[in-house]
Design a protein around this motif. Structure first.
Motif, PDB file in Angstrom:
ATOM      1  N   PRO A   1     -11.579  36.660  42.329  1.00 39.88           N
ATOM      2  CA  PRO A   1     -11.598  35.175  42.112  1.00 39.88           C
ATOM      3  C   PRO A   1     -11.231  34.789  40.702  1.00 39.88           C
ATOM      4  CG  PRO A   1     -13.671  35.661  42.815  1.00 39.88           C
ATOM      5  CD  PRO A   1     -12.991  37.303  43.016  1.00 39.88           C
ATOM      6  N   LEU A   2     -11.734  35.519  39.766  1.00 39.18           N
ATOM      7  CA  LEU A   2     -11.744  34.963  38.157  1.00 39.18           C
ATOM      8  C   LEU A   2     -10.146  34.878  37.918  1.00 39.18           C
ATOM      9  CD1 LEU A   2     -14.354  36.435  36.665  1.00 39.18           C
ATOM     10  CD2 LEU A   2     -14.021  34.524  36.110  1.00 39.18           C
ATOM     11  N   GLY A   3      -9.383  35.402  38.662  1.00 44.14           N
ATOM     12  CA  GLY A   3      -8.020  35.374  38.472  1.00 44.14           C
ATOM     13  C   GLY A   3      -7.343  35.905  37.013  1.00 44.14           C
ATOM     14  N   LEU A   4      -6.967  34.920  36.429  1.00 39.93           N
ATOM     15  CA  LEU A   4      -6.077  35.213  35.058  1.00 39.93           C
ATOM     16  C   LEU A   4      -7.187  34.994  33.786  1.00 39.93           C
ATOM     17  CD1 LEU A   4      -2.664  33.571  35.598  1.00 39.93           C
ATOM     18  CD2 LEU A   4      -3.246  36.208  35.733  1.00 39.93           C
ATOM     19  N   TYR A   5      -8.359  34.680  34.138  1.00 40.60           N
ATOM     20  CA  TYR A   5      -9.195  34.523  32.779  1.00 40.60           C
ATOM     21  C   TYR A   5      -9.500  36.048  32.103  1.00 40.60           C
ATOM     22  CZ  TYR A   5     -10.058  29.762  34.028  1.00 40.60           C
ATOM     23  OH  TYR A   5      -9.569  28.443  34.452  1.00 40.60           O
ATOM     24  N   PRO A   6      -9.965  36.953  32.732  1.00 38.63           N
ATOM     25  CA  PRO A   6      -9.968  38.346  32.083  1.00 38.63           C
ATOM     26  C   PRO A   6      -8.666  38.691  31.202  1.00 38.63           C
ATOM     27  CG  PRO A   6     -11.054  38.401  34.152  1.00 38.63           C
ATOM     28  CD  PRO A   6     -10.202  37.224  34.261  1.00 38.63           C
ATOM     29  N   ALA A   7      -7.533  38.593  31.909  1.00 41.42           N
ATOM     30  CA  ALA A   7      -6.330  38.985  31.273  1.00 41.42           C
ATOM     31  C   ALA A   7      -5.904  38.110  30.206  1.00 41.42           C
ATOM     32  CB  ALA A   7      -4.945  38.621  32.441  1.00 41.42           C
ATOM     33  N   ALA A   8      -6.461  36.768  30.182  1.00 43.48           N
ATOM     34  CA  ALA A   8      -6.166  35.904  28.940  1.00 43.48           C
ATOM     35  C   ALA A   8      -6.880  36.395  27.751  1.00 43.48           C
ATOM     36  CB  ALA A   8      -6.482  34.568  29.329  1.00 43.48           C
ATOM     37  N   MET A   9      -8.185  36.758  28.036  1.00 43.65           N
ATOM     38  CA  MET A   9      -9.183  37.191  27.074  1.00 43.65           C
ATOM     39  C   MET A   9      -8.686  38.566  26.304  1.00 43.65           C
ATOM     40  SD  MET A   9     -13.242  38.080  26.964  1.00 43.65           S
ATOM     41  CE  MET A   9     -13.830  36.389  26.905  1.00 43.65           C
ATOM     42  N   ARG A  10      -8.211  39.581  27.365  1.00 41.79           N
ATOM     43  CA  ARG A  10      -7.641  40.712  26.978  1.00 41.79           C
ATOM     44  C   ARG A  10      -6.407  40.497  25.925  1.00 41.79           C
ATOM     45  NH1 ARG A  10      -7.480  41.914  32.448  1.00 41.79           N
ATOM     46  NH2 ARG A  10      -9.597  42.872  33.324  1.00 41.79           N
ATOM     47  N   GLU A  11      -5.577  39.550  26.317  1.00 41.78           N
ATOM     48  CA  GLU A  11      -4.393  39.324  25.539  1.00 41.78           C
ATOM     49  C   GLU A  11      -4.677  38.742  24.060  1.00 41.78           C
ATOM     50  OE1 GLU A  11      -0.509  37.107  26.649  1.00 41.78           O
ATOM     51  OE2 GLU A  11      -1.639  35.620  25.952  1.00 41.78           O
ATOM     52  N   LEU A  12      -5.738  37.821  24.164  1.00 38.29           N
ATOM     53  CA  LEU A  12      -6.260  37.133  22.991  1.00 38.29           C
ATOM     54  C   LEU A  12      -6.860  38.377  22.128  1.00 38.29           C
ATOM     55  CD1 LEU A  12      -6.693  34.432  21.285  1.00 38.29           C
ATOM     56  CD2 LEU A  12      -8.860  34.524  22.110  1.00 38.29           C
ATOM     57  N   ALA A  13      -7.634  39.201  22.789  1.00 37.65           N
ATOM     58  CA  ALA A  13      -8.337  40.184  21.764  1.00 37.65           C
ATOM     59  C   ALA A  13      -7.410  40.978  21.056  1.00 37.65           C
ATOM     60  CB  ALA A  13      -9.176  41.028  23.008  1.00 37.65           C
TER      61      ALA A  13
END
Length: 265
Positions: free
Chosen positions: A133-145
């Motif tokens: 359910p967290l959806g794209l938030y982890p992916a967005a953090m990975r991209e920014l990192a």
């Protein structure tokens, strides 16, 4: 050697809990178990998103008190996905914009930011498959990192693998699941798919500490107990009045707490 501190900015998955909410436990509450020669200052706040934490002065408090060489661990997402109350952010939009504020704020003060993806919620479908359910938030953090060359601890991916192995029933031992009468703090019982109890929080904290060590964010001598059993009795909970006082003080313009307070909340 200067006194090193590890500041935590995050939501309810990270925050420390008062005695009245035990055994609900945030992973930041037990990170000190795996750290030595450094003080964990857990400024995470239940109900906070990356937006509300910054807009309500909690990021400013950290930046007022953080010093060169300190760490800032940033972990948001569970609340960012909730609409309303000025907390919602768009993963590849203002979520990344706010995370950038944490990273740049730490770097401007000579501190070292680390991004930590949120652990996943306990959600299974009718066939026992784990949902995300967290959806794209982890992916967005990975991209920014990656874009900002910030160390990333991918607690989300690790937790998904653990939840999947434990299964729908096994994960109830990790999350706050209790029968009526089992605990006086939850007399009617509780089935909470977001918040962890002791064992789940301990292992998440162990993973975070292990990744900080493995990636060389801190030297090996800063870590302890990485392979040791940690009983739930080792988890400390603050008295409610102390918890309330310290929580309210973690906003801009307030003094730094003493070492004991900082290490526990």
């Amino acid at each position: 050697m200067e006194h090193l501190r590890i500041f935590l900015a995050g939501d309810s998955s990270v925050t420390s809990r008062p005695l009245s909410m035990a055994p609900m436990t945030g992973w930041g509450q037990v990170l000190q178990v795996f750290v030595q020669d450094a003080e964990v200052v857990n400024a995470a706040r239940a109900g906070a998103s990356s937006r509300s934490f910054a807009e309500r002065g909690r990021l400013d408090w950290i930046l007022e008190n953080i010093a060169p060489g300190d760490l800032l661990l940033v972990s948001f997402g569970l609340i960012d996905m909730k609409p309303g109350d000025g907390r919602f952010t768009v993963p590849f939009g203002d979520y990344q914009w706010y995370l950038r504020k944490y990273v740049l704020g730490a770097r401007e003060r000579g501190a070292h930011p680390v991004l930590v993806t949120s652990h996943e919620r306990r959600v299974f479908d009718d066939h026992g498959n784990i949902r995300r359910p967290l959806g794209l938030y982890p992916a967005a953090m990975r991209e920014l990192a990656a874009a900002m060359s910030v160390p990333l601890v991918d607690l989300n991916e690790w937790s998904v693998n653990w939840w999947r192995q434990a299964g729908a029933e096994g994960t109830k031992q990790l999350f706050l699941y209790m029968e009526p009468g089992e605990n006086p703090n939850y007399p009617e019982g509780i089935a909470d798919n977001t918040h962890l109890r002791g064992h789940g929080a301990v292992e998440c904290a162990r993973f975070v500490a292990g990744e900080l060590s493995l990636r060389g964010v801190l030297a090996p001598h800063y870590f302890r107990n990485l392979d040791a059993a940690v009983p739930e009795t080792a988890i400390e909970f603050l008295d409610d009045d102390v918890f309330e006082r310290l929580t309210k003080s973690r906003v801009a313009g307030r003094p730094v707490p003493d070492a004991m307070s900082g290490a526990l909340l």
